[in-house]
Write a protein that holds these residues in place. Structure first.
Motif, mmCIF file in Angstrom:
data_model
loop_
_atom_site.group_PDB
_atom_site.id
_atom_site.type_symbol
_atom_site.label_atom_id
_atom_site.label_comp_id
_atom_site.label_asym_id
_atom_site.label_seq_id
_atom_site.Cartn_x
_atom_site.Cartn_y
_atom_site.Cartn_z
ATOM 1 N N ASN A 146 -5.155 4.039 7.158
ATOM 2 C CA ASN A 146 -4.450 5.260 7.538
ATOM 3 C C ASN A 146 -3.675 5.812 6.354
ATOM 4 N N PRO A 147 -3.478 7.133 6.283
ATOM 5 C CA PRO A 147 -2.692 7.712 5.187
ATOM 6 C C PRO A 147 -1.266 7.152 5.197
ATOM 7 N N PRO A 148 -0.681 6.911 4.028
ATOM 8 C CA PRO A 148 0.709 6.451 3.979
ATOM 9 C C PRO A 148 1.657 7.536 4.491
ATOM 10 N N LEU A 171 3.197 4.679 -0.097
ATOM 11 C CA LEU A 171 2.072 4.881 -1.015
ATOM 12 C C LEU A 171 2.232 4.011 -2.257
ATOM 13 N N MET A 172 3.424 3.991 -2.828
ATOM 14 C CA MET A 172 3.638 3.227 -4.056
ATOM 15 C C MET A 172 3.586 1.720 -3.792
ATOM 16 N N GLN A 173 3.998 1.285 -2.605
ATOM 17 C CA GLN A 173 3.861 -0.139 -2.257
ATOM 18 C C GLN A 173 2.392 -0.537 -2.198
ATOM 19 N N GLN A 219 -9.888 4.866 -0.715
ATOM 20 C CA GLN A 219 -9.974 4.194 0.580
ATOM 21 C C GLN A 219 -8.843 3.188 0.747
ATOM 22 N N ALA A 220 -8.570 2.416 -0.311
ATOM 23 C CA ALA A 220 -7.527 1.390 -0.242
ATOM 24 C C ALA A 220 -6.138 1.993 -0.047
ATOM 25 N N LEU A 221 -5.927 3.186 -0.613
ATOM 26 C CA LEU A 221 -4.609 3.817 -0.544
ATOM 27 C C LEU A 221 -4.462 4.753 0.659
ATOM 28 N N GLY A 222 -5.571 5.077 1.317
ATOM 29 C CA GLY A 222 -5.483 5.958 2.478
ATOM 30 C C GLY A 222 -5.485 7.433 2.135
#
Length: 220
Positions: A2-4, A10-12, A50-53
């Motif tokens: 899912n999007p942050p 996001l930075m985590q 994909q990994a970051l959303g």
């Protein structure tokens, strides 16, 4: 993924990727690693998206539209030097009247960027390429002025029918280059007399000297 919801989230997620190889990340996401990137040039960037959303895909908005942040994967060598120019977005070749820098795709995409370096020398197998430490960047006044100046000059050339005269050497920090899967993928443009012509699609790219300056400001 899912999007942050926040920039901190996001930075985590970004920090959790630092030090992983593309192979390790692919295993986490259940993705297959291509043997090479000749036919899958955008694979690494898509895996990281994909990994970051990331959610915007190729739309005329940042990759994380609700945060106003664009993601740019930056392939580098072992000395931290960018290996290639950085694609920004497709360049419009028609309907250019009253285009303003502030409303352009380039300005929207580059106003706030999450840069993610990737150790990606060609001698390193795709699966063993290492994700670096991501960082947020916003152009300072000088950088924004250079970007705007190059964009306006390139757009003037397109508007005046000079699309075929534009070379990669044009622009101090921003360049215009053909962007098409093959020479048959033509789009509409204008010729020198204002007549409709067919031309290869063009894309805006950041020059490597500019992205290297961005890296130096952060890591030097």
């Amino acid at each position: 993924m899912n999007p942050p919801k926040t920039t901190n989230e996001l930075m985590q997620r970004c920090q959790a990727l630092a030090g992983l190889t593309l192979g390790q990340l692919a295993r986490q996401l259940g993705a297959a690693v291509p043997a090479n990137l000749k036919k899958d040039k955008g694979w690494a960037g898509q895996l990281i998206e994909q990994a970051l959303g990331a959610s915007s895909a190729s739309k005329a908005e940042p990759d994380f539209p609700h945060l106003g942040i664009e993601l740019k994967t930056l392939p580098i060598d072992q000395h931290g030097k960018p290996l290639e120019s950085t694609y920004v977005c497709v360049a419009p070749l028609t309907g250019l009247t009253q285009q303003r820098w502030q409303d352009s795709w380039v300005c929207q995409k580059l106003s706030h960027v999450l840069w993610l370096p990737l150790l990606a020398e060609r001698s390193i197998p795709v699966a063993e390429r290492v994700i670096g430490t991501g960082f947020l960047w916003q152009p300072d006044a000088r950088e924004m002025q250079l970007l705007q100046q190059d964009w306006e000059e390139l757009m003037d050339l397109i508007t005046l029918g000079g699309i075929d005269q534009i070379r990669g050497a044009h622009g101090q920090v921003l360049q215009l280059r053909p962007k098409a899967a093959n020479s048959r993928a033509l789009t509409s443009a204008y010729g020198t007399s204002g007549q409709p012509i067919k031309a290869l699609p063009r894309g805006f790219y950041l020059k490597t000297a500019f992205t290297q300056q961005v890296l130096r400001k952060v890591f030097c």
